[in-house]
Design a protein around this motif. Sequence first.
Motif, PDB file in Angstrom:
ATOM      1  N   HIS A 157       0.709  -1.131   0.099  1.00 19.60           N
ATOM      2  CA  HIS A 157      -0.343  -0.086   0.099  1.00 19.60           C
ATOM      3  C   HIS A 157       0.896   0.948   0.293  1.00 19.60           C
ATOM      4  O   HIS A 157       2.007   1.232   0.374  1.00 19.60           O
ATOM      5  CB  HIS A 157      -0.651   0.280   1.298  1.00 19.60           C
ATOM      6  CG  HIS A 157      -1.825  -0.885   0.923  1.00 19.60           C
ATOM      7  ND1 HIS A 157      -2.251  -2.661   2.095  1.00 19.60           N
ATOM      8  CD2 HIS A 157      -3.302  -1.081   0.259  1.00 19.60           C
ATOM      9  CE1 HIS A 157      -2.116  -3.264   1.815  1.00 19.60           C
ATOM     10  NE2 HIS A 157      -3.676  -2.061   0.338  1.00 19.60           N
ATOM     11  N   SER A 158       0.795   1.809  -0.454  1.00 19.02           N
ATOM     12  CA  SER A 158       1.185   3.556   0.055  1.00 19.02           C
ATOM     13  C   SER A 158       0.903   3.636   1.151  1.00 19.02           C
ATOM     14  O   SER A 158       0.548   3.914   1.468  1.00 19.02           O
ATOM     15  CB  SER A 158       0.080   4.443  -1.127  1.00 19.02           C
ATOM     16  OG  SER A 158      -1.119   5.047  -0.191  1.00 19.02           O
ATOM     17  N   PRO A 159       2.083   5.017   0.677  1.00 20.63           N
ATOM     18  CA  PRO A 159       2.619   5.552   2.386  1.00 20.63           C
ATOM     19  C   PRO A 159       1.228   6.332   2.707  1.00 20.63           C
ATOM     20  O   PRO A 159       1.383   6.561   4.065  1.00 20.63           O
ATOM     21  CB  PRO A 159       3.685   6.183   2.048  1.00 20.63           C
ATOM     22  CG  PRO A 159       4.770   5.755   1.343  1.00 20.63           C
ATOM     23  CD  PRO A 159       3.370   4.968   0.077  1.00 20.63           C
ATOM     24  N   GLU A 160       1.082   7.085   2.071  1.00 19.10           N
ATOM     25  CA  GLU A 160      -0.215   7.212   2.666  1.00 19.10           C
ATOM     26  C   GLU A 160      -1.852   7.126   2.474  1.00 19.10           C
ATOM     27  O   GLU A 160      -2.338   7.247   4.041  1.00 19.10           O
ATOM     28  CB  GLU A 160      -0.670   8.524   1.045  1.00 19.10           C
ATOM     29  CG  GLU A 160      -0.343   9.701   0.732  1.00 19.10           C
ATOM     30  CD  GLU A 160       1.196   8.792  -0.025  1.00 19.10           C
ATOM     31  OE1 GLU A 160       2.609   9.006  -0.376  1.00 19.10           O
ATOM     32  OE2 GLU A 160       1.039   7.666  -0.437  1.00 19.10           O
ATOM     33  N   TYR A 161      -2.339   5.803   2.325  1.00 20.14           N
ATOM     34  CA  TYR A 161      -2.854   4.858   2.721  1.00 20.14           C
ATOM     35  C   TYR A 161      -2.925   4.336   4.094  1.00 20.14           C
ATOM     36  O   TYR A 161      -3.969   4.211   4.925  1.00 20.14           O
ATOM     37  CB  TYR A 161      -3.034   3.826   1.591  1.00 20.14           C
ATOM     38  CG  TYR A 161      -4.365   2.684   2.396  1.00 20.14           C
ATOM     39  CD1 TYR A 161      -5.879   3.075   1.790  1.00 20.14           C
ATOM     40  CD2 TYR A 161      -4.254   1.748   2.471  1.00 20.14           C
ATOM     41  CE1 TYR A 161      -6.350   2.319   1.794  1.00 20.14           C
ATOM     42  CE2 TYR A 161      -5.281   1.341   3.485  1.00 20.14           C
ATOM     43  CZ  TYR A 161      -6.562   1.232   2.316  1.00 20.14           C
ATOM     44  OH  TYR A 161      -7.629   0.637   3.343  1.00 20.14           O
ATOM     45  N   LEU A 162      -1.012   3.890   4.272  1.00 17.65           N
ATOM     46  CA  LEU A 162      -1.156   3.555   5.381  1.00 17.65           C
ATOM     47  C   LEU A 162      -1.506   3.928   6.366  1.00 17.65           C
ATOM     48  O   LEU A 162      -1.745   3.698   7.718  1.00 17.65           O
ATOM     49  CB  LEU A 162       0.383   2.790   5.515  1.00 17.65           C
ATOM     50  CG  LEU A 162       0.467   1.762   4.473  1.00 17.65           C
ATOM     51  CD1 LEU A 162       2.292   1.412   4.613  1.00 17.65           C
ATOM     52  CD2 LEU A 162      -0.168   0.830   5.062  1.00 17.65           C
ATOM     53  N   GLN A 163      -0.636   5.747   6.383  1.00 19.43           N
ATOM     54  CA  GLN A 163      -1.180   7.176   7.349  1.00 19.43           C
ATOM     55  C   GLN A 163      -2.875   7.172   7.329  1.00 19.43           C
ATOM     56  O   GLN A 163      -3.010   6.918   9.258  1.00 19.43           O
ATOM     57  CB  GLN A 163      -0.231   8.148   6.696  1.00 19.43           C
ATOM     58  CG  GLN A 163      -0.609   8.542   8.050  1.00 19.43           C
ATOM     59  CD  GLN A 163       0.524   8.396   9.327  1.00 19.43           C
ATOM     60  OE1 GLN A 163       1.613   8.041   8.882  1.00 19.43           O
ATOM     61  NE2 GLN A 163      -0.031   8.452  10.282  1.00 19.43           N
TER      62      GLN A 163
END
Length: 142
Positions: free
Chosen positions: A117-123
């Motif tokens: 997953h993208s870092p943005e999604y995980l955040q």
Amino acid sequence: MADTPERFVVHESGAWFHGTKADLQVGDHLTPGYRSNYRPEHVSNHIYLTKVLDGAVLAAEMARGDGPSRVYIVEPQGPVEDDPNVTDKKFPGNPTHSYRTDKPVTVVGEMTDWVPHSPEYLQRFRDGLEVLKREDRAVLYD
């Protein structure tokens, strides 16, 4: 893939998956009785698994620890039930194909062909968990 409806699609293999940062080998057993990835102060009574590769990837990425995220193919050694943490409260009917068992599961392989997953999604996911904690809605049915 994480922001699309395909995130709930059962993997074509029909395999059970478990996401973690633990370094495991084929033949190893996962057993209940270890700290939860989502509530480290809680010792879990269950092993959580899914038929959806994306769900296992997310679990691996969210798992505690410093090692790489890993997705294992597992075989439950006893009955499985719907995961009430997801199915009863967030997704009635279990479209996420999220399950748990209070019996061991055996590692039968490792899935290495997956997209993180993208870092943005995980955040966003972590932020959502923090909101639940702040609002005392981070209930863990275990």
